[in-house]
Design a protein around this motif. Structure first.
Motif, PDB file in Angstrom:
ATOM      1  N   TRP A  50     -16.235  31.983  14.386  1.00 10.10           N
ATOM      2  CA  TRP A  50     -15.585  31.430  14.940  1.00 10.10           C
ATOM      3  C   TRP A  50     -14.593  32.726  15.462  1.00 10.10           C
ATOM      4  CZ3 TRP A  50     -13.446  26.000  15.655  1.00 10.10           C
ATOM      5  CH2 TRP A  50     -14.514  25.509  15.088  1.00 10.10           C
ATOM      6  N   PRO A  51     -14.212  32.668  16.602  1.00 13.66           N
ATOM      7  CA  PRO A  51     -13.802  34.007  17.448  1.00 13.66           C
ATOM      8  C   PRO A  51     -12.247  33.483  16.844  1.00 13.66           C
ATOM      9  CG  PRO A  51     -13.845  31.437  18.937  1.00 13.66           C
ATOM     10  CD  PRO A  51     -14.760  31.202  17.635  1.00 13.66           C
ATOM     11  N   ARG A  52     -10.987  34.709  17.505  1.00 13.60           N
ATOM     12  CA  ARG A  52     -10.195  34.622  16.472  1.00 13.60           C
ATOM     13  C   ARG A  52      -8.966  33.745  17.866  1.00 13.60           C
ATOM     14  NH1 ARG A  52      -5.960  40.013  16.809  1.00 13.60           N
ATOM     15  NH2 ARG A  52      -3.353  38.897  15.835  1.00 13.60           N
ATOM     16  N   ARG A  97      -2.617  27.982  14.043  1.00 11.09           N
ATOM     17  CA  ARG A  97      -3.466  26.853  13.531  1.00 11.09           C
ATOM     18  C   ARG A  97      -1.808  25.569  12.933  1.00 11.09           C
ATOM     19  NH1 ARG A  97      -6.656  27.752   7.896  1.00 11.09           N
ATOM     20  NH2 ARG A  97      -5.983  25.808   7.463  1.00 11.09           N
ATOM     21  N   LEU A  98      -1.826  24.535  13.063  1.00 12.67           N
ATOM     22  CA  LEU A  98      -0.825  23.617  12.418  1.00 12.67           C
ATOM     23  C   LEU A  98      -0.727  23.594  10.912  1.00 12.67           C
ATOM     24  CD1 LEU A  98       1.761  21.747  13.637  1.00 12.67           C
ATOM     25  CD2 LEU A  98      -0.043  20.085  13.949  1.00 12.67           C
ATOM     26  N   ASP A  99       0.228  23.852  10.974  1.00 15.91           N
ATOM     27  CA  ASP A  99       0.765  23.527   9.116  1.00 15.91           C
ATOM     28  C   ASP A  99       0.192  22.164   8.658  1.00 15.91           C
ATOM     29  OD1 ASP A  99       0.926  23.324   6.753  1.00 15.91           O
ATOM     30  OD2 ASP A  99       2.161  24.108   6.650  1.00 15.91           O
ATOM     31  N   PRO A 100      -1.351  22.030   8.357  1.00 16.92           N
ATOM     32  CA  PRO A 100      -1.793  20.083   7.882  1.00 16.92           C
ATOM     33  C   PRO A 100      -0.256  19.174   7.431  1.00 16.92           C
ATOM     34  CG  PRO A 100      -3.027  22.474   6.549  1.00 16.92           C
ATOM     35  CD  PRO A 100      -1.754  22.561   7.554  1.00 16.92           C
ATOM     36  N   ALA A 195     -12.536  29.000   6.647  1.00 13.15           N
ATOM     37  CA  ALA A 195     -13.485  29.133   7.730  1.00 13.15           C
ATOM     38  C   ALA A 195     -13.295  29.451   8.616  1.00 13.15           C
ATOM     39  CB  ALA A 195     -15.061  28.936   6.772  1.00 13.15           C
ATOM     40  N   ALA A 196     -12.913  28.312   9.787  1.00 12.24           N
ATOM     41  CA  ALA A 196     -12.644  28.461  11.207  1.00 12.24           C
ATOM     42  C   ALA A 196     -11.538  29.047  11.744  1.00 12.24           C
ATOM     43  CB  ALA A 196     -13.290  26.991  11.759  1.00 12.24           C
ATOM     44  N   LYS A 197     -10.463  29.100  10.719  1.00  9.53           N
ATOM     45  CA  LYS A 197      -9.396  29.579  10.608  1.00  9.53           C
ATOM     46  C   LYS A 197      -8.560  28.617  11.985  1.00  9.53           C
ATOM     47  CE  LYS A 197     -10.955  33.340  12.296  1.00  9.53           C
ATOM     48  NZ  LYS A 197     -12.028  33.832  11.601  1.00  9.53           N
ATOM     49  N   ARG A 198      -8.440  27.295  11.282  1.00  4.01           N
ATOM     50  CA  ARG A 198      -8.228  26.034  12.433  1.00  4.01           C
ATOM     51  C   ARG A 198      -7.807  24.668  11.559  1.00  4.01           C
ATOM     52  NH1 ARG A 198      -9.257  29.934  15.238  1.00  4.01           N
ATOM     53  NH2 ARG A 198     -10.335  29.368  17.562  1.00  4.01           N
ATOM     54  N   SER A 199      -6.599  24.501  11.454  1.00  6.95           N
ATOM     55  CA  SER A 199      -7.161  23.071  10.722  1.00  6.95           C
ATOM     56  C   SER A 199      -7.634  21.604  12.408  1.00  6.95           C
ATOM     57  CB  SER A 199      -4.821  22.594  11.348  1.00  6.95           C
ATOM     58  OG  SER A 199      -4.605  23.570  10.263  1.00  6.95           O
ATOM     59  N   LEU A 200      -8.465  21.646  11.177  1.00  3.85           N
ATOM     60  CA  LEU A 200      -9.322  20.991  12.084  1.00  3.85           C
ATOM     61  C   LEU A 200      -9.285  18.819  11.329  1.00  3.85           C
ATOM     62  CD1 LEU A 200     -12.600  22.912  11.769  1.00  3.85           C
ATOM     63  CD2 LEU A 200     -11.418  22.267  13.555  1.00  3.85           C
ATOM     64  N   LEU A 201      -9.684  18.223  12.465  1.00  6.44           N
ATOM     65  CA  LEU A 201      -9.225  16.810  11.987  1.00  6.44           C
ATOM     66  C   LEU A 201     -11.005  16.527  12.709  1.00  6.44           C
ATOM     67  CD1 LEU A 201      -6.043  15.257  12.678  1.00  6.44           C
ATOM     68  CD2 LEU A 201      -6.915  16.380  10.473  1.00  6.44           C
ATOM     69  N   TYR A 202     -11.701  14.979  11.992  1.00  6.58           N
ATOM     70  CA  TYR A 202     -12.882  14.734  12.244  1.00  6.58           C
ATOM     71  C   TYR A 202     -12.916  12.790  12.264  1.00  6.58           C
ATOM     72  CZ  TYR A 202     -15.137  13.808   7.230  1.00  6.58           C
ATOM     73  OH  TYR A 202     -14.558  12.868   6.666  1.00  6.58           O
ATOM     74  N   GLY A 203     -13.506  12.104  12.688  1.00 10.39           N
ATOM     75  CA  GLY A 203     -13.427  10.466  13.020  1.00 10.39           C
ATOM     76  C   GLY A 203     -15.081  10.361  12.553  1.00 10.39           C
TER      77      GLY A 203
END
Length: 535
Positions: A50-52, A97-100, A195-203
């Motif tokens: 994942w890029p910065r 990233r947004l704090d979960p 690992a992605a340096k992101r706050s990721l959500l899925y459905g």
């Protein structure tokens, strides 16, 4: 709305996705075959660099394309799953990233396209072209406010005017607005997000639904009522020519009798040549006309309202007196009712056939069409079916995700909507995916093997069906089975399911071979590979 301004931190929060054309739209990851799709998604994310800033150029899982014709998403019955994926971040330099912990709740809605066939950007941006699933039905969104409103009516800001009475009335009106169906979103494991340096959500994208509701009617005939519409033209075209010819036409077997033997004809009906002079073809056409009145319009039952219109059509008999021939006419409704009884009632008397039929008066066809549609509306209401959210294989859908973000102390929760995903449709259950097929082993076809298959299912046979099977030989069913009585005793008949399967397989191959004479489809629907067996 793709971002929310926080009044205390003075920065916006946004949803992110991989699309360059729509950076605030979630990604729809498609055709995931793994049963554990969460593990497959996690592996795809952690195995990708994942890029910065932004998203990787691609992920190991295919995603719904941004351009081109909308593609179809497969259903779970196809052993395929589809996921929606996005990240939440702050719209400041670096897009951290947004704090979960700032996320109070989240979800996504599926909306159906109700706009024009021309999928241009202006039409896609118009809220009036979208429908939401509310109160177990698709409802058109009335305005932009409804398009962006919280899917839960109880969480929508209450309007305030300063007048308690008016405010109470507005609150009561708000309470009756139906909620929009929401699908859950989930946060990926912290290690995956790190690992992605992101706050990721899925459905999981829904493409089928077990919950079904009764439709208002089995068929909606509203389009067929519109003057000069394609649907109306199609409906009129399917009516028998006896209902549309403006000229007098001869009847088949005039002065003979219409009786049950006419119903066994095997001459194809050619609607383009109703008066060809071929008595067999004319008979078949007349039988098709009577059957339409009987089974489609039920003129001796629910469709009696059509009788007054049918009586405006005339049947004629040519009577010759002292060398002068005169056509004596009468309304056709009684004659047609009697013919319908021949079709529907066992043992009905034969009907004398007059010389000719018609003509159809000017403007009569439109009046009959409207009356017939009213009859069909009533019948469609009685024949209501259960419908689900994604039953229409031609419908187009898109996804819009939302996140509710905690405000600062004393401030309300903020609602953040994503952009819409690209449009897609849902593949019908019978669509082929190319996935490995289920394999069903059939037992050996020899006497010893079949004898070893003891009955494991029992059928409770009522007297009428038992009498039908006992009084008729197999060849009788190819001709005319003997009449049976419902009086007698029932039977409990046990069979072996494997033997039933063998019988069905043999019959299937016979039918496929017969229909191959018409469709030439055996190379497509039956693929047999040799399997070497040990002796």
């Amino acid at each position: 709305m793709a971002a929310v301004m926080d009044a205390h931190t003075h920065h916006a929060v946004a949803v992110g996705g991989p699309s360059r054309q729509h950076p605030h739209a979630p990604a729809v990851l498609v055709d995931i075959e793994a049963g554990d799709f969460v593990a497959a998604l996690s592996d795809a994310i952690t195995s990708t660099g994942w890029p910065r800033f932004g998203w990787p150029a691609s992920l190991p899982i295919a995603r719904l394309p941004d351009q081109g014709a909308p593609r179809a998403l497969f259903q779970p019955i196809h052993r395929r799953f589809n996921l929606v994926l996005f990240d939440t971040h702050c719209e400041v330099f670096g897009s951290p990233r947004l704090d979960p912990k700032k996320i109070e709740s989240s979800g996504f809605v599926v909306r159906r396209w109700a706009g024009p066939e021309d999928l241009n950007a202006q039409a896609l941006a118009d809220p009036h072209n979208w429908q939401a699933w509310q109160a177990n039905g698709w409802r058109t969104l009335p305005n932009a406010a409804a398009f962006d409103a919280d899917p839960d009516p109880a969480r929508r800001p209450a309007p305030r005017t300063g007048n308690p009475g008016v405010d109470a009335r507005l609150a009561a009106l708000r309470a009756v607005h139906p909620a929009e169906a929401v699908n859950p979103l989930h946060a990926l494991m912290p290690a995956v997000c790190d690992a992605a340096k992101r706050s990721l959500l899925y459905g999981v994208v829904p493409t089928s639904e077990a919950l079904r509701k009764p439709a208002d009617a089995a068929v909606d005939y509203a389009a067929a009522r519109a003057p000069s519409s394609t649907a109306r033209d199609s409906f009129i075209a399917h009516l028998s020519p006896y209902l549309s010819r403006a000229s007098i036409r001869p009847l088949p077997n005039a002065r003979g009798a219409f009786e049950a033997t006419w119903l066994n004809g095997d001459v194809p009906v050619d609607a383009s040549e109703p008066d060809s002079g071929d008595s067999a073809a004319m008979r078949e056409q007349f039988v098709a006309f009577v059957r339409q009145l009987a089974f489609e319009f039920d003129i001796n039952g629910r469709g009696t309202a059509l009788l007054l219109l049918l009586d405006e059509l005339l049947i004629g008999r040519n009577v010759t007196t002292f060398g002068t021939t005169e056509r004596i006419t009468a309304g056709a409704s009684g004659f047609l009712q009697a013919c319908v009884r021949v079709v529907t009632d066992l043992g009905a008397s034969a009907v004398d056939i007059p010389d000719d039929f018609g003509p159809v008066p000017a403007g009569w066809l439109d009046r009959f069409t409207n009356a017939a549609l009213t009859v069909l509306d009533g019948r469609a209401a009685e024949a209501r079916t259960l419908e689900g959210r994604f039953d229409d294989a031609e419908a187009l859908y898109a996804i819009r995700a939302f996140v509710r973000v905690h405000g600062e102390p004393g401030c309300p929760t903020r609602l953040l909507w994503s952009d819409m995903t690209p449009l897609y449709r849902v593949a019908p259950w019978f669509a082929s995916t190319g996935t490995p097929q289920a394999r069903i082993a059939l037992p050996a076809f020899d006497r010893a093997s079949l004898a070893a298959m003891k009955p494991n299912v029992a059928f409770d046979v009522p007297p009428g069906l038992a009498n039908l099977l006992m009084r008729n030989k197999p060849e009788d069913f190819m001709k005319k089975p003997k009449a049976v009585s419902e009086i007698g005793i029932g039977w409990l008949c046990s069979f072996s399911i494997p033997i039933i399967t063998i019988c069905a397989f043999i019959l299937l191959n016979v039918v496929l071979s017969l229909l191959n004479l018409v469709f030439f489809w055996l190379p497509l629907v039956k693929i047999c590979l040799p399997v070497p067996k040990k002796k």
